[in-house]
Scaffold this active site. Structure first.
Site, PDB file in Angstrom:
ATOM      1  N   HIS A 144      12.299 -46.663   9.443  1.00  0.00           N
ATOM      2  CA  HIS A 144      13.201 -45.653   8.867  1.00  0.00           C
ATOM      3  C   HIS A 144      14.528 -45.851   9.575  1.00  0.00           C
ATOM      4  CE1 HIS A 144      14.045 -41.348   7.417  1.00  0.00           C
ATOM      5  NE2 HIS A 144      15.143 -41.746   8.040  1.00  0.00           N
TER       6      HIS A 144
ATOM      7  N   ASP B 248       7.807 -42.787  -1.184  1.00  0.00           N
ATOM      8  CA  ASP B 248       8.058 -41.890  -0.049  1.00  0.00           C
ATOM      9  C   ASP B 248       7.637 -40.463  -0.425  1.00  0.00           C
ATOM     10  OD1 ASP B 248       8.685 -41.027   2.454  1.00  0.00           O
ATOM     11  OD2 ASP B 248      10.867 -41.192   2.231  1.00  0.00           O
TER      12      ASP B 248
ATOM     13  N   ASN C  83       3.322 -38.730   9.697  1.00  0.00           N
ATOM     14  CA  ASN C  83       4.475 -38.293  10.491  1.00  0.00           C
ATOM     15  C   ASN C  83       4.275 -36.870  10.991  1.00  0.00           C
ATOM     16  OD1 ASN C  83       4.807 -37.042   8.042  1.00  0.00           O
ATOM     17  ND2 ASN C  83       6.970 -37.544   7.794  1.00  0.00           N
TER      18      ASN C  83
ATOM     19  N   PHE D 177       0.569 -38.153   3.037  1.00  0.00           N
ATOM     20  CA  PHE D 177      -0.408 -37.189   2.528  1.00  0.00           C
ATOM     21  C   PHE D 177      -0.726 -36.112   3.579  1.00  0.00           C
ATOM     22  CE2 PHE D 177      -2.243 -40.335  -0.836  1.00  0.00           C
ATOM     23  CZ  PHE D 177      -1.156 -40.079  -1.660  1.00  0.00           C
TER      24      PHE D 177
ATOM     25  N   HIS E 217       4.602 -46.504   0.301  1.00  0.00           N
ATOM     26  CA  HIS E 217       5.096 -45.471   1.225  1.00  0.00           C
ATOM     27  C   HIS E 217       4.762 -44.066   0.721  1.00  0.00           C
ATOM     28  CE1 HIS E 217       8.845 -44.122   3.788  1.00  0.00           C
ATOM     29  NE2 HIS E 217       7.818 -43.331   3.957  1.00  0.00           N
TER      30      HIS E 217
HETATM   31 ZN   LIG Z   1       8.612 -41.467   4.552  1.00  0.00          ZN
END
Ligand SMILES: [Zn+2]
Length: 461
Positions: free
Chosen positions: A191, A317, A105, A74, A71
């Protein structure tokens, strides 16, 4: 012949690493040598003789497989100023990571086959490590799931909103998405924070500071959302992996679901194990991540989950932001922290503290991490696996200085910590990619191999 002159084949090099010690380190650790041919491991033994290939003398350092970070963010394309693949994958090598699974994201999101193909080509031209790109699971991507399924290890779903992504609270929409992922035969990585409870928390704790972040984004938000996801997985037949478990109640729910025969996996991140809400006065918004970092008791429960296999992987993450953005007032500071550069030293710290066995800690960032997302040929020192290797000295200590780490953000929540086990040599598919503090490769990362989609015909329950 030096290892730097490793003869290259398409997909990888030839290399003999000899004179290493097996893991776990210690006076009893036996000698270990590994032969890599055309990027794949062909032989693993105590002593191996050179057969004309380049030789890397390990000089008694400990040899482990390259790490798999399940996870990272970048932010490239779109927000390269925050990281980008060039810096991000340099940080990965620094942390002993030879394969990453990346979650986009920020726009452009991977909501169509064409968008995902463009992203893979973009990343391939830039990444120093092997990579998997998750496709986004959204109402806007529904029509494209079947077309994207062969190109992605999993679909990423945000049940709760986080920096850059809104959450989904409508149960009917969620059900549609779970059912569609099940039909496309790809696991959902989720998530899990309940969007309604997140909104309620924001409202209830107006004027909050980072010291209340774990109340704004509460235990209950994670727990209720995991309940929702498990129920949808059970009734639609979708595969589910809960990302970044942060609460004791989250671990308990995944454990119970697995005991009931529902095939659910999960992972956590180093900051949920090594930091707690009590660090807020010291760290300020550097501690602000989503889900929130909770109490020391939650960290205890997540460690127990790692020990009994409920939590399969530790992924960073890695979510970099510039320091000036993190120094804004709490409500305006973005969530997320960098740490891919430190994944092996942080994991080794869990062993040094006696919190995890050496075997459990290593598996959570190698073999078990790869298995949790059905990645092929990664995370093991076995013939047939990719020749991804890390040499480290378990006793060599260094003080963490964020400004010296490769990641673009130049700050670390672990600033000033004395850690051990920093990778000294990292080999990616038979090619020395990082050695003694220096990068030896530009790009060269390849898309990860993973199991083909397995459509599920019938819903359960
Ligand atoms: Zn994340």
């Amino acid at each position: 012949m030096s290892a730097d002159a490793a003869s290259l084949h398409p997909g990888g090099g030839d290399l003999l690493v000899r004179g290493a010690r097996a893991y776990p380190p210690g006076p009893e650790a036996p000698p270990l040598s590994v032969r890599v041919r055309a990027g794949r491991i062909v032989e693993v033994a105590g002593e191996l003789a050179a057969r004309g290939e380049p030789v890397l003398e390990a000089r008694g350092r400990t040899l482990i497989p390259g790490l798999v970070d399940v996870h990272v963010h970048f932010r490239d394309p779109g927000l390269e100023r925050k990281e980008g693949w060039e810096r991000g994958s340099a940080g990965a090598l620094f942390g002993g990571v030879t394969a990453v699974v990346e979650v986009q994201n920020n726009p452009p999101l991977s909501i169509s086959r064409a968008a995902l193909e463009a992203r893979l080509a973009h990343v391939r031209a830039r990444s120093r490590v092997d990579f998997g790109c998750l496709a986004n699971l959204l109402p806007a991507s529904l029509e494209e799931l079947d077309a994207m399924a062969p190109l992605t290890p999993a679909f990423k779903l945000f049940l709760g909103g986080s920096t850059g992504m809104g959450g989904l609270e409508d149960r009917a929409t969620l059900r549609t998405l779970f059912a569609a992922a099940a039909r496309a035969g790809r696991m959902i990585v989720a998530h899990c924070e309940d969007e309604e409870l997140l909104k309620e928390g924001k409202h209830r704790f107006k004027g909050a500071s980072v010291a209340e972040h774990h109340l704004v984004r509460s235990h209950e938000a994670e727990e209720r959302s995991i309940d929702t996801a498990i129920e949808l997985a059970r009734t639609t037949g979708a595969g589910l992996h809960v990302f970044h478990i942060s609460a004791a109640g989250g671990v308990a729910r995944v454990r119970a679901a697995r005991a009931a025969g529902i095939p659910i996996g999960s992972s956590t991140a180093p900051h949920y194990l090594l930091l707690s809400c009590e660090d807020a006065p010291r760290l300020g918004n550097f501690l602000k991540v989503n889900p929130s970092i909770k109490t020391p008791a939650d960290a205890e429960a997540i460690l127990a989950g790692l020990r009994d296999g409920t939590v399969e992987a530790i992924g960073t993450d890695h979510a970099p932001h510039p320091r000036d953005e993190k120094e804004r007032p709490y409500e305006h500071a973005p969530s997320g922290m960098p740490s891919v550069d430190l994944l092996w030293p942080l994991t080794w710290e869990l062993v040094r503290r006696g919190w995890l066995t050496p075997e459990c800690a290593l598996a959570s960032v190698t073999s078990s991490a790869a298995d949790s997302l059905h990645l092929a040929r990664k995370g093991r020192l076995e013939p047939g696996c990719d020749g991804d290797l890390v040499l480290f000295d378990p006793d060599e200590r260094r003080t963490v200085r964020g400004a010296e780490l490769p990641s673009r953000s130049k700050w670390s929540a672990y600033e000033g910590w004395e850690l051990a086990g920093f990778p000294q040599v990292v080999v990616r598919r038979g090619l020395v990619a990082f050695a003694d503090g220096s990068l030896r490769v530009e790009a060269g990362g390849e898309p990860l191999a993973f199991d083909p989609p397995r459509p599920r015909s019938a819903a359960r329950g």
